[in-house]
Scaffold this motif. Sequence first.
Motif, PDB file in Angstrom:
ATOM      1  N   ALA A 127       0.814  -1.220   0.000  1.00 14.38           N
ATOM      2  CA  ALA A 127       0.000   0.000   0.000  1.00 14.38           C
ATOM      3  C   ALA A 127       0.844   1.265   0.000  1.00 14.38           C
ATOM      4  CB  ALA A 127      -0.936  -0.004   1.216  1.00 14.38           C
ATOM      5  N   TRP A 128       2.101   1.141   0.408  1.00 11.03           N
ATOM      6  CA  TRP A 128       2.975   2.316   0.490  1.00 11.03           C
ATOM      7  C   TRP A 128       3.198   2.964  -0.881  1.00 11.03           C
ATOM      8  CZ3 TRP A 128       4.616   4.949   4.630  1.00 11.03           C
ATOM      9  CH2 TRP A 128       5.635   5.889   4.466  1.00 11.03           C
ATOM     10  N   GLN A 129       3.164   2.152  -1.925  1.00 10.88           N
ATOM     11  CA  GLN A 129       3.442   2.660  -3.269  1.00 10.88           C
ATOM     12  C   GLN A 129       2.273   3.433  -3.866  1.00 10.88           C
ATOM     13  OE1 GLN A 129       6.567   2.379  -4.095  1.00 10.88           O
ATOM     14  NE2 GLN A 129       6.891   1.133  -2.250  1.00 10.88           N
ATOM     15  N   ARG A 149      -1.464   5.180   0.936  1.00 13.12           N
ATOM     16  CA  ARG A 149      -0.490   5.637   1.929  1.00 13.12           C
ATOM     17  C   ARG A 149      -1.069   6.789   2.757  1.00 13.12           C
ATOM     18  NH1 ARG A 149       4.976   8.665   0.372  1.00 13.12           N
ATOM     19  NH2 ARG A 149       4.874   7.225  -1.389  1.00 13.12           N
ATOM     20  N   GLN A 150      -1.798   7.689   2.096  1.00 10.92           N
ATOM     21  CA  GLN A 150      -2.423   8.799   2.808  1.00 10.92           C
ATOM     22  C   GLN A 150      -3.374   8.279   3.876  1.00 10.92           C
ATOM     23  OE1 GLN A 150      -1.901  12.113   2.222  1.00 10.92           O
ATOM     24  NE2 GLN A 150      -3.438  12.880   3.675  1.00 10.92           N
ATOM     25  N   GLN A 151      -4.210   7.314   3.514  1.00 12.44           N
ATOM     26  CA  GLN A 151      -5.180   6.763   4.460  1.00 12.44           C
ATOM     27  C   GLN A 151      -4.478   6.039   5.605  1.00 12.44           C
ATOM     28  OE1 GLN A 151      -7.953   4.063   2.653  1.00 12.44           O
ATOM     29  NE2 GLN A 151      -9.135   3.749   4.524  1.00 12.44           N
ATOM     30  N   MET A 152      -3.444   5.272   5.257  1.00 12.45           N
ATOM     31  CA  MET A 152      -2.714   4.486   6.243  1.00 12.45           C
ATOM     32  C   MET A 152      -2.021   5.403   7.274  1.00 12.45           C
ATOM     33  SD  MET A 152      -0.101   1.400   5.299  1.00 12.45           S
ATOM     34  CE  MET A 152       0.861   2.459   4.215  1.00 12.45           C
ATOM     35  N   GLU A 183      -2.758   8.575   7.897  1.00  8.28           N
ATOM     36  CA  GLU A 183      -3.766   9.320   8.660  1.00  8.28           C
ATOM     37  C   GLU A 183      -4.194   8.505   9.880  1.00  8.28           C
ATOM     38  OE1 GLU A 183      -5.072  12.252   8.469  1.00  8.28           O
ATOM     39  OE2 GLU A 183      -4.747  13.046   6.462  1.00  8.28           O
ATOM     40  N   GLN A 184      -4.365   7.201   9.681  1.00  7.96           N
ATOM     41  CA  GLN A 184      -4.706   6.323  10.799  1.00  7.96           C
ATOM     42  C   GLN A 184      -3.573   6.278  11.822  1.00  7.96           C
ATOM     43  OE1 GLN A 184      -5.578   2.605   8.875  1.00  7.96           O
ATOM     44  NE2 GLN A 184      -7.624   3.243   8.201  1.00  7.96           N
ATOM     45  N   GLU A 185      -2.318   6.360  11.333  1.00  7.76           N
ATOM     46  CA  GLU A 185      -1.163   6.364  12.228  1.00  7.76           C
ATOM     47  C   GLU A 185      -1.151   7.630  13.090  1.00  7.76           C
ATOM     48  OE1 GLU A 185       2.524   4.509  13.569  1.00  7.76           O
ATOM     49  OE2 GLU A 185       0.564   3.931  12.806  1.00  7.76           O
ATOM     50  N   LEU A 186      -1.499   8.751  12.512  1.00  9.66           N
ATOM     51  CA  LEU A 186      -1.581   9.994  13.278  1.00  9.66           C
ATOM     52  C   LEU A 186      -2.654   9.889  14.365  1.00  9.66           C
ATOM     53  CD1 LEU A 186      -1.324  12.681  10.433  1.00  9.66           C
ATOM     54  CD2 LEU A 186       0.413  12.134  12.156  1.00  9.66           C
ATOM     55  N   HIS A 187      -3.766   9.262  14.022  1.00 12.69           N
ATOM     56  CA  HIS A 187      -4.840   9.079  15.003  1.00 12.69           C
ATOM     57  C   HIS A 187      -4.384   8.155  16.130  1.00 12.69           C
ATOM     58  CE1 HIS A 187      -8.940   8.985  16.496  1.00 12.69           C
ATOM     59  NE2 HIS A 187      -8.872   7.666  16.561  1.00 12.69           N
ATOM     60  N   PHE A 188      -3.644   7.111  15.784  1.00 13.92           N
ATOM     61  CA  PHE A 188      -3.104   6.185  16.785  1.00 13.92           C
ATOM     62  C   PHE A 188      -2.178   6.917  17.749  1.00 13.92           C
ATOM     63  CE2 PHE A 188       0.888   3.606  17.391  1.00 13.92           C
ATOM     64  CZ  PHE A 188       0.463   2.942  18.530  1.00 13.92           C
ATOM     65  N   PRO A 225       1.507  12.018   1.578  1.00 12.40           N
ATOM     66  CA  PRO A 225       1.445  12.661   0.262  1.00 12.40           C
ATOM     67  C   PRO A 225       0.796  14.036   0.310  1.00 12.40           C
ATOM     68  CG  PRO A 225       0.739  10.364   0.133  1.00 12.40           C
ATOM     69  CD  PRO A 225       0.861  10.699   1.587  1.00 12.40           C
ATOM     70  N   ARG A 226      -0.211  14.180   1.198  1.00 13.74           N
ATOM     71  CA  ARG A 226      -0.933  15.457   1.290  1.00 13.74           C
ATOM     72  C   ARG A 226      -1.076  15.854   2.777  1.00 13.74           C
ATOM     73  NH1 ARG A 226      -3.413  12.140  -2.194  1.00 13.74           N
ATOM     74  NH2 ARG A 226      -4.975  11.525  -0.650  1.00 13.74           N
ATOM     75  N   PRO A 227       0.004  16.333   3.392  1.00 11.37           N
ATOM     76  CA  PRO A 227      -0.068  16.711   4.812  1.00 11.37           C
ATOM     77  C   PRO A 227      -0.900  17.969   5.011  1.00 11.37           C
ATOM     78  CG  PRO A 227       2.050  17.334   3.888  1.00 11.37           C
ATOM     79  CD  PRO A 227       1.345  16.547   2.815  1.00 11.37           C
ATOM     80  N   GLU A 228      -1.633  18.015   6.103  1.00 13.89           N
ATOM     81  CA  GLU A 228      -2.444  19.188   6.439  1.00 13.89           C
ATOM     82  C   GLU A 228      -1.767  19.904   7.608  1.00 13.89           C
ATOM     83  OE1 GLU A 228      -6.669  18.619   6.733  1.00 13.89           O
ATOM     84  OE2 GLU A 228      -6.604  16.819   5.466  1.00 13.89           O
TER      85      GLU A 228
END
Length: 331
Positions: free
Chosen positions: A77-79, A84-87, A89-94, A120-123
């Motif tokens: 999924a990293w590629q 990767r964005q979704q993955m 984002e979940q890491e930030l929530h964790f 890829p698209r940091p906020e």
Amino acid sequence: MHGRRRQAQKEATEAEKVQARQQVERYCALNQQVMELKAARVFSTEALNATKRLLEQNTELHTVWNYRRTIFMRLDAWQNADERQQMLEQELHFMLEIIQKNIKSYWMWNHRVWTLSSLPRPEWERELGLVAKLLALDARNYHGWNYRRFIVSQLKEVAADSHEVDEKEFAFTTEQINRDCANHAAWHNRSKLLPSILAHRSESDQEQVLQTENYLILNAIYTDPEDQNAWLYYDWLLDIQKSDDDRCRLLRNKMAAIHELLELDEDSKRPLIELANAYIELQRLAPDTISDGEKRECLDTLCKLKSIDPFRIGRYSDMSRKLGQQWKLAA
């Protein structure tokens, strides 16, 4: 956290001791499992879940954080940018969940920087709002402020006007200092921003900014004369002045404020120390501007400090001797 009193520990019951032993056994087993997966170079979602369970219990395992990053980069999924964005984002929530367990974990903050940098698209704006909430939990937390500076640096890279970002951050430090004048981290951050603020102002505006800084410092000093943060910032403000004349003028302002404080409490140690240091600095910069009465006051201040602060009596005696020789006055 700062300002929180340590709670006394009560004696554990036998049932609680048994439960604690079982918890330790489960933790050790999970730790061994993760280390075996790492040694076997397993980079799967199952391994990722195992590291998550372990880090929920102990955020200080930097080897596990490193292993977790490697797993992410080895997943298919990293590629894909969207996956990767979704993955991540979940890491930030964790991390937001576990940050409340240990807000001072170096490794967790390092991992959050890596996660944001890998998105890829940091906020960045959203992240700045988030770290403001985290600092509300512990306003003097070094890690939170360091991370905030990283976010601000990223915002400046993508902003149409990077100076506007500095101005907003400068206003944020003002807000934090007004809330707690003993917030050393906010004073430190302010010192990082002020040169940029001054560089973008006209000469008349620079004078106005410095007057505002002087007012902010004096307000903090009047609030708590014994707190070192505002005094240290005052010294730093002296260092960045353009000329010795400007330094002397600021020193005179500082001395006037100290005299007002001493009218309220003539034995306040920190203001007395700062007064003596101000006279010594004035002697270095403009010795001809010090009157005989001020020289006498400086020596009397050092004499008073010997009784108020006996642990540093040798230092004050040495200072008195040197100044007495320079001024040809009895110390």
